[in-house]
Design an enzyme around this catalytic site. Structure first.
Site, PDB file in Angstrom:
ATOM      1  N   SER B 146       0.842  -1.196   0.000  1.00  0.00           N
ATOM      2  CA  SER B 146       0.000   0.000   0.000  1.00  0.00           C
ATOM      3  C   SER B 146       0.885   1.258   0.000  1.00  0.00           C
ATOM      4  O   SER B 146       1.668   1.447  -0.923  1.00  0.00           O
ATOM      5  CB  SER B 146      -0.959  -0.058   1.192  1.00  0.00           C
ATOM      6  OG  SER B 146      -2.021   0.844   1.009  1.00  0.00           O
ATOM      7  N   ASP B 222      -9.948  -5.696  -3.530  1.00  0.00           N
ATOM      8  CA  ASP B 222      -9.390  -4.687  -2.627  1.00  0.00           C
ATOM      9  C   ASP B 222     -10.394  -3.543  -2.478  1.00  0.00           C
ATOM     10  O   ASP B 222     -10.878  -2.990  -3.465  1.00  0.00           O
ATOM     11  CB  ASP B 222      -8.075  -4.189  -3.249  1.00  0.00           C
ATOM     12  CG  ASP B 222      -7.222  -3.387  -2.291  1.00  0.00           C
ATOM     13  OD1 ASP B 222      -7.772  -2.485  -1.627  1.00  0.00           O
ATOM     14  OD2 ASP B 222      -6.021  -3.658  -2.212  1.00  0.00           O
ATOM     15  N   HIS B 254      -7.293  -6.180   0.712  1.00  0.00           N
ATOM     16  CA  HIS B 254      -6.127  -5.347   1.033  1.00  0.00           C
ATOM     17  C   HIS B 254      -5.410  -5.828   2.297  1.00  0.00           C
ATOM     18  O   HIS B 254      -4.474  -5.188   2.756  1.00  0.00           O
ATOM     19  CB  HIS B 254      -6.608  -3.899   1.235  1.00  0.00           C
ATOM     20  CG  HIS B 254      -5.535  -2.855   1.065  1.00  0.00           C
ATOM     21  ND1 HIS B 254      -4.908  -2.620  -0.136  1.00  0.00           N
ATOM     22  CD2 HIS B 254      -4.973  -1.975   1.943  1.00  0.00           C
ATOM     23  CE1 HIS B 254      -4.021  -1.645   0.007  1.00  0.00           C
ATOM     24  NE2 HIS B 254      -4.027  -1.238   1.257  1.00  0.00           N
TER      25      HIS B 254
END
Lengths: 276, 276
Positions: B146, B222, B254
């Site tokens: 991320s 996600d 995620h």
């Protein structure tokens, strides 16, 4: 039953679910990993019982078990370690009350109303899991860490035929002779020590043994060796000629790093029995 | 440098260390896994940069990376995601301030005094790690999740020759066009968008590319796809004819379950370069 979360993981699903527990008189939460194979029919299951202060979440996120369970095609159940909630008794100490159910049915106030983790794990949660998920009831194994190793060993020995294999990471091996045990059994079960004996892995190994293979891993640098008393269980296994292995792992401590290191061995050990 | 903890893990040591950071003007903490091979001499290293809200600890405990790093004989570094402490500026939002350094050198108040994560990761922490541990300075690779994927990609492209390979899990791929980026770059760097471009993986891929292989994994489920903008990076990789792989992984989200699932692939990918 309520779905708290479901995350795809190693081709399967890591779920978290909650349900009203009749046995514990409160809502209980558990984690369940189902491998991809569960889409095609029931899969074997390995129960993982956690240690003091843990919830359903610790091992689910930190033990790396899903990696190997997915490879083997085995489901994992991560129960909580005690009843919880505002109406549930608790204690300021980390090793009594919420997070420290010790896998017994409490008979003393204020604990008796909710602290019935033995019945929860022996009866209620298995029924819920097998009714709601593709779990093969005749292919079960059990493991655990520390207080959860105590729970796994005592459940396995006292429920013959239920589990094909049992293992433990640094279990509380002789709680009737340890401050991790005497304090809690006094609070939950009262002062009559004869009522404690069915919850002591060393005493049960001497008296009953286990009808299948046993695997115990213990770190030689564990901070809690004096409380865990692994030597009494190792001796009892040898004296009984119990099929099994006791492994003292040089340099390892009591942490999840120790658990994660030997998790592949434990899942492989159980898989050999579950797919026999 | 101060040792916070050291645990034996997969035959090696998972340590946590803290040190006074000149660059960040505060104490900084990092995790370091050294495989058993480090006892015999310097080993290759994979840097793992974490995402929003994370400290050095999240990936260290939840990504399962040590399993595969130990197998490959690679060290892992887990830096923190920002400066921290009472004297360090912060914001109530989870995505600004402490836990959200975005791997830039802030130039605006109140951030400029401490938020210098680019220099910390490009210069100060590598010097500390190579001076104090058996790390082969000429065998480095980098990955992240991320916000950390953004950090890994931008550091790798702007420090040519430093890293042999770069990978990312669900990176913030185009922050100059996303609310995960525009908000933070405005706060840390000011409103001149030309100063943001060196911190955008898609723009850097178009302009510079990377002198080595690239691996990107992204979950199709996600929750943050609109903020991550993976399509812009995938397009840029293809347009540049960049050596690499972009993989859209069906059904994954995620979470760390996604990371743990594909961690063995990423460590194998980096190991192939680090031991070339």
């Amino acid at each position: 039953m309520q779905t708290i979360s479901e995350n795809k993981c190693h081709g399967g699903i890591q779920g978290v679910y909650s349900h009203a527990s009749e046995v514990c008189g409160c809502n209980m939460t558990f984690g369940l990993f189902l491998p991809a194979e569960a889409a095609d029919g029931p899969v074997p299951v390995l129960w993982y019982l956690s240690g003091l202060t843990c919830t359903h979440e610790n091992a689910m996120t930190k033990a790396g078990a899903q990696t190997w369970a997915a490879e083997a095609g085995i489901a994992l159940v991560f129960p909580d370690t005690s009843p919880r909630g505002n109406g549930v008794a608790d204690d300021e100490a980390f090793d009594l009350g919420q997070g420290a159910g010790f896998y017994v049915n409490a008979t003393r106030t204020p604990w008796a109303a909710h602290f019935r983790m033995w019945d929860y794990l022996a009866d209620e949660l298995p029924a819920i899991v097998t009714a709601n998920f593709a779990i093969a009831e005749d292919r079960q194994a059990i493991t655990g860490h520390s207080m959860g190793g105590h729970g796994a060993l005592t459940l396995a020995m006292r429920l013959p035929g239920r589990f094909r294999s049992v293992s433990a990471f640094a279990p509380i091996a002789h709680p009737t002779a340890s401050d991790w045990g005497r304090k809690q059994f006094t609070a939950y079960l009262g002062e009559d020590e004869s009522l404690w004996a069915p919850h002591d892995a060393t005493l049960l190994m001497r008296r009953l043994g286990f009808d299948g293979p046993v695997l115990i891993d213990q770190g030689s640098q564990d901070n809690f060796l004096n409380l865990l008393m692994p030597e009494t269980l190792a001796q009892a296994i040898a004296e009984r000629r119990q099929e099994g292995q006791f492994r003292m792992q040089k340099g390892y401590d009591h942490s999840y790093y120790f658990i994660a290191t030997f998790m592949p061995d434990h899942i492989g050990f159980h898989a050999a029995e579950l797919f026999r």
